[in-house]
Design a protein around this motif. Structure first.
Motif, PDB file in Angstrom:
ATOM      1  N   SER A  18      14.669  36.642  14.249  1.00  0.00           N
ATOM      2  CA  SER A  18      13.882  35.400  12.962  1.00  0.00           C
ATOM      3  C   SER A  18      15.324  35.241  13.178  1.00  0.00           C
ATOM      4  CB  SER A  18      13.333  35.652  12.442  1.00  0.00           C
ATOM      5  OG  SER A  18      12.274  36.252  12.310  1.00  0.00           O
ATOM      6  N   SER A  22      15.985  31.840  16.147  1.00  0.00           N
ATOM      7  CA  SER A  22      16.645  30.444  15.826  1.00  0.00           C
ATOM      8  C   SER A  22      17.503  29.767  16.037  1.00  0.00           C
ATOM      9  CB  SER A  22      16.177  29.942  14.544  1.00  0.00           C
ATOM     10  OG  SER A  22      14.353  30.724  14.079  1.00  0.00           O
ATOM     11  N   VAL A  28       9.971  29.520  16.080  1.00  0.00           N
ATOM     12  CA  VAL A  28       9.780  31.197  15.394  1.00  0.00           C
ATOM     13  C   VAL A  28       9.158  30.612  14.555  1.00  0.00           C
ATOM     14  CG1 VAL A  28      10.927  33.056  14.722  1.00  0.00           C
ATOM     15  CG2 VAL A  28      12.117  31.534  16.791  1.00  0.00           C
ATOM     16  N   ALA A 111      13.183  29.168  10.754  1.00  0.00           N
ATOM     17  CA  ALA A 111      11.984  30.169  11.308  1.00  0.00           C
ATOM     18  C   ALA A 111      10.648  29.375  10.027  1.00  0.00           C
ATOM     19  CB  ALA A 111      12.020  31.454  11.092  1.00  0.00           C
TER      20      ALA A 111
END
Length: 382
Positions: A18, A22, A28, A111
């Motif tokens: 993540s 990102s 995300v 995220a």
């Protein structure tokens, strides 16, 4: 709901993927089945400096319990060898804090995160994965995504839904049990490993210090008769210390799964079998593969190609970068499986008398001449 990337699983693999998806421009969402990221702990919590280099993070006392400078290795007869150097240096983490910090870093990178969310099925279009159907706080929600990253642990259900074989067998898994214990006097900078069929068949026992007379004490085995908890109770029976936490679980120790990508989906971490087979350690491997997954997913979004033909770049890259290490680790694990306790004792005594940095061919040849049963082992290593 619509995202570029949905990451299933909020531990090290999921959070790392993540972060780097990102950072590379993808929108995300990371979802985690538990209500709190970081619990329960299913890990001995040791990792190397490489983990932080991969994550582009500075080690912090916030989640580091102790710095490790070496390791003591005990043969079945008690022969002790001491190891130092790059491969025995690192840290013992407090995973409850570390995992949550990684999730915080993912959020800071942009995220979104949803906890207490379980994936029930995948959304498909013309055979391609393009999102998930999940249950969150009693509500069913559809989340569309161009790429799904499965970081949902051993035998990843998400990957299996996509048609990938991530199943494990009793022979491919190690069974682990660990107490966090208080009052155990041990060197705070030294790992301890114990080998032997009576201690941990086809595995080992460990003491990993967390400082202030606190340590993780665990056993990992591959046994058809008795489980790891049986051997753990036996191992701690003479210790003057108090358990304050018990963690049990399995770890894949037979190498990575055959395929870690398909149309619209890639697999990371324990779900992909990305664990060192010899030690069962996976933090630095998972962080490495999680970063590759995030970067490849973001690139796929950028160029508008999330097909298996493009996502195979993920597998090609991680196998090129760490695949040989995993193959070698599996080879050493299989060699250890073949050794009897007496052979481990003999080998330990020989190695204790050597300077491991400059061990000579003559000393090895002399050893093999005296103990010819090790000739095949030597050939396997070379």
């Amino acid at each position: 709901m619509k995202y570029d990337v949905v990451v299933v699983g909020g531990r090290i693999g999921g959070s790392t993927a993540s972060i780097f998806a990102s950072k590379n421009g993808a929108n995300v969402l990371m979802i985690e089945k538990n209500q709190e990221i970081g619990t329960p702990v299913q890990c001995a919590e040791a990792t190397s400096f490489r983990t932080f280099k991969t994550l582009e993070m500075e080690p912090s006392p916030k989640y580091i319990c102790s710095e490790i400078k070496g390791a003591d290795v005990y043969a079945p007869d008690g022969t002790r060898g001491h190891l130092e150097g790059e491969y025995t240096e690192g840290f013992i983490l407090e995973r409850k804090i570390f995992d949550k910090q990684l999730a915080i870093e993912a959020a800071k990178s942009g995220a979104d995160i949803m906890v207490k969310t379980i994936v029930k099925s995948l959304i498909r279009k013309e055979g391609k994965v393009c999102g998930v159907v999940a249950k969150h706080m009693g509500h069913t929600i559809k989340i569309k995504a161009d790429v799904v990253i499965a970081a949902d642990g051993i035998e990843s259900k998400v990957a299996q839904m996509a048609g990938l074989n991530t199943r494990q067998t009793p022979k491919s898994l190690g069974s682990c049990a660990q107490y966090e214990m208080v009052g155990l006097k041990t060197d705070p900078h030294t790992l301890k490993f114990y080998f032997g069929q009576e201690i941990a068949p086809k595995g080992y026992a460990w003491i990993f210090p967390k400082g202030d007379n606190v340590a993780n004490v665990g056993v990992g085995v591959r046994s058809d008769s008795k489980n790891a908890y049986h051997y753990l109770k036996k191992f701690i029976s003479g210790m003057d210390a108090t358990p304050v936490e018990l963690n049990v679980g399995g770890v894949p120790v037979s190498g990575p799964v055959e395929k870690t990508y398909t149309d619209g989906l890639i697999v990371v971490g324990d779900a992909a079998g990305q664990v060192e087979p010899f030690t069962g350690g996976g933090i630095h491997i998972t962080a490495h593969c999680g970063r590759v997954a995030g970067e490849i997913a973001a690139k796929a979004i950028e160029i508008g190609n999330t097909s298996a033909n493009f996502l195979k770049k993920y597998e090609k890259r991680w196998r090129n970068e760490i695949g040989k290490d995993l193959k070698d680790s599996l080879k050493y694990r299989k060699i250890l499986d073949q050794l009897s306790d007496e052979e481990i004792n003999i080998l330990a005594k020989f190695l204790k008398e050597q300077d491991l940095e400059s061990i000579s061919k003559m000393s090895i040849l002399g050893f093999v001449k005296e103990y010819p049963q090790f000739l095949k082992l030597l050939k396997d290593i070379l």
